[in-house]
Design a protein around this motif. Structure first.
Motif, short mmCIF file in Angstrom:
data_model
loop_
_atom_site.label_atom_id
_atom_site.label_comp_id
_atom_site.label_asym_id
_atom_site.label_seq_id
_atom_site.Cartn_x
_atom_site.Cartn_y
_atom_site.Cartn_z
N ASP A 1 0.83 -1.20 0.00
CA ASP A 1 0.00 0.00 0.00
C ASP A 1 0.87 1.26 0.00
N VAL A 2 1.85 1.29 0.92
CA VAL A 2 2.70 2.48 1.04
C VAL A 2 3.56 2.67 -0.21
N LEU A 3 4.11 1.55 -0.70
CA LEU A 3 4.95 1.66 -1.89
C LEU A 3 4.16 2.20 -3.07
N SER A 4 2.94 1.72 -3.23
CA SER A 4 2.19 2.19 -4.39
C SER A 4 1.79 3.65 -4.22
N ARG A 5 1.57 4.08 -2.97
CA ARG A 5 1.28 5.52 -2.76
C ARG A 5 2.51 6.37 -3.06
N LEU A 6 3.68 5.86 -2.67
CA LEU A 6 4.92 6.58 -2.97
C LEU A 6 5.13 6.73 -4.48
N VAL A 7 4.97 5.60 -5.17
CA VAL A 7 5.16 5.62 -6.62
C VAL A 7 4.18 6.59 -7.28
N GLN A 8 2.91 6.49 -6.85
CA GLN A 8 1.89 7.37 -7.43
C GLN A 8 2.21 8.84 -7.19
N SER A 9 2.64 9.15 -5.97
CA SER A 9 2.83 10.56 -5.67
C SER A 9 4.06 11.12 -6.39
N VAL A 10 5.11 10.29 -6.56
CA VAL A 10 6.27 10.77 -7.32
C VAL A 10 5.87 11.00 -8.78
N ARG A 11 5.09 10.07 -9.30
CA ARG A 11 4.65 10.20 -10.69
C ARG A 11 3.77 11.43 -10.90
N SER A 12 2.86 11.65 -9.96
CA SER A 12 1.90 12.73 -10.20
C SER A 12 2.47 14.10 -9.85
N GLU A 13 3.35 14.14 -8.85
CA GLU A 13 3.87 15.45 -8.45
C GLU A 13 5.16 15.81 -9.16
N GLY A 14 5.88 14.81 -9.64
CA GLY A 14 7.17 15.10 -10.27
C GLY A 14 7.07 15.25 -11.77
N ALA A 15 8.10 15.90 -12.33
CA ALA A 15 8.19 16.01 -13.78
C ALA A 15 9.25 15.01 -14.25
N PRO A 16 8.91 14.20 -15.28
CA PRO A 16 9.88 13.21 -15.75
C PRO A 16 11.17 13.89 -16.23
N VAL A 17 12.30 13.30 -15.88
CA VAL A 17 13.58 13.82 -16.34
C VAL A 17 13.81 13.29 -17.76
#
Lengths: 92, 279
Positions: A42-58
């Motif tokens: 659960d926590v890992l998928s929330r981490l992944v989701q939040s990095v994806r949604s809040e971050g800009a791909p390099v």
């Protein structure tokens, strides 16, 4: 701040966005220590989701090291444990 | 320390080992480029391996499907002969196959996922190799500037880290392939040992019993037919017997290759089923 999701790539986040990541990171450590696979997922998928949604791909033309790294999406607790164990091998 | 920081250290430490051989940063740039090209080849080979593994699973699933169809046919045949025990046996084996198929499906899904990810990795890597090829020449040309040295260091760290990431992705794919091979080996053994497919073979007790039952059913049928011929008032008209004679192979999926009955008049497959069901 650059965050890598293993197997996926890097994302750039503002420093202000990393506070919530820290919280989740702590929860991840706790889940690993407690051997709690469900919470871990659960926590890992929330981490992944939040990095994806809040971050800009390099972009592929930018070569920079990361500040933080996330396990592969959908990693099992055992897989991450094994990865972390390779650190102990290196240190010893 | 959090998991994310520890993982960063681990991934970067793995990477630096690959590239800290060269002393001149400019050499490191060239080495980085070569290593990336090498890795691109490796990922492509890895992709081919995943595809092969997937194919093997698909093939096995097909074989299991065939075995399951055969068992279902045998279950019907057994029921038609009023041998519920044999039908149960056949259906039990069939459900064992269903379990195997489920396991294969899980692995197939995992491999498909790995394939998808490695494809994405390949595309990314391809784009990065292209971008790096031009950038490294610029960096080399301006190497004397102190700022460029820092940039080279950063670029090389970035490259090493992503190479290490790619390496881990390939490792994961290989782990899945290894798991698949273990299971595929077990299924192959099952298939080869005759537990699942060789049911039509004489060594298979289920089929042997079915054949025996079929043979005795056939004898009963022929007796009935002979009685009918001797007594025209009986139910089976002679015309039907004549047409039935040429249609024996229809029944043959399981039984036809056996010398079912020595009688000169082969049984009509449809009435054989009826006779078996009624007795």
């Amino acid at each position: 701040m650059i965050v890598r999701i293993l197997g996926e790539g890097q994302f750039e986040l503002h420093e202000s966005q990393t506070a919530s990541l820290d919280e989740l990171d702590k929860a991840l450590v706790a889940a690993i220590d407690a051997n709690d696979e469900a919470t871990f997922h659960d926590v890992l998928s929330r981490l992944v989701q939040s990095v994806r949604s809040e971050g800009a791909p390099v972009g592929p033309d930018r070569f920079v090291p990361s500040d933080l790294t996330l396990p592969h999406e959908g990693s099992s607790l055992a897989e991450v444990r094994e990865l972390l164990a390779s650190e102990d091998v290196r240190e010893s | 320390m959090g998991v994310m920081k520890r993982l960063t250290n681990i991934v970067q430490a793995k990477a630096n080992k690959v590239l800290d051989k060269a002393e001149d940063p400019r050499e490191t740039l060239d080495l980085s480029y070569e290593k990336q090209i090498e890795q691109l080849q490796q990922v492509k080979r890895g992709l081919a391996d995943v595809a092969t593994a997937k194919k093997r699973i698909e093939l096995q699933a097909q074989q299991l499907q065939q075995a399951a169809t055969k068992l279902q046919g045998q279950a019907r045949q057994a029921l038609a002969q009023n041998r519920e025990d044999l039908a149960t046996e056949a259906l039990t084996r069939r459900s064992g196959i269903a379990t195997q198929l489920e396991g294969l499906k899980t692995q197939h899904d995992q491999l498909a996922q790995q394939q998808e990810r490695l494809e994405a990795t390949t595309q990314q890597l391809q784009a990065r190799v292209e971008a790096f090829r031009t950038q490294k020449e610029t960096l080399k040309a301006s190497y004397t500037a102190a700022q460029a040295q820092t940039r080279i260091g950063e670029a090389v760290s970035g490259i090493s880290e992503s190479m290490s990431d790619t390496g881990l992705a390939m490792q994961r794919a290989q782990d899945k392939i290894a798991q698949m091979q273990a299971r595929a080996g077990a299924v192959d053994e099952l298939l080869a040992s005759g537990t699942l497919t060789d049911l039509s073979g004489s060594s298979d007790p289920l089929q042997a019993q079915l054949d025996k039952a079929a043979a005795s059913g056939d004898v009963e049928l022929q007796l009935a037919q002979m009685k009918a011929e001797l007594n025209p008032a009986a139910q089976a008209p002679s015309g039907e017997l004549g047409s039935g004679a040429s249609e024996e192979p229809v029944d043959g999926e399981v039984v036809a290759d056996k010398p079912v009955a020595p009688a000169p008049t082969p049984a009509d497959p449809f009435s054989l089923d009826d006779a078996g069901g009624a007795s």
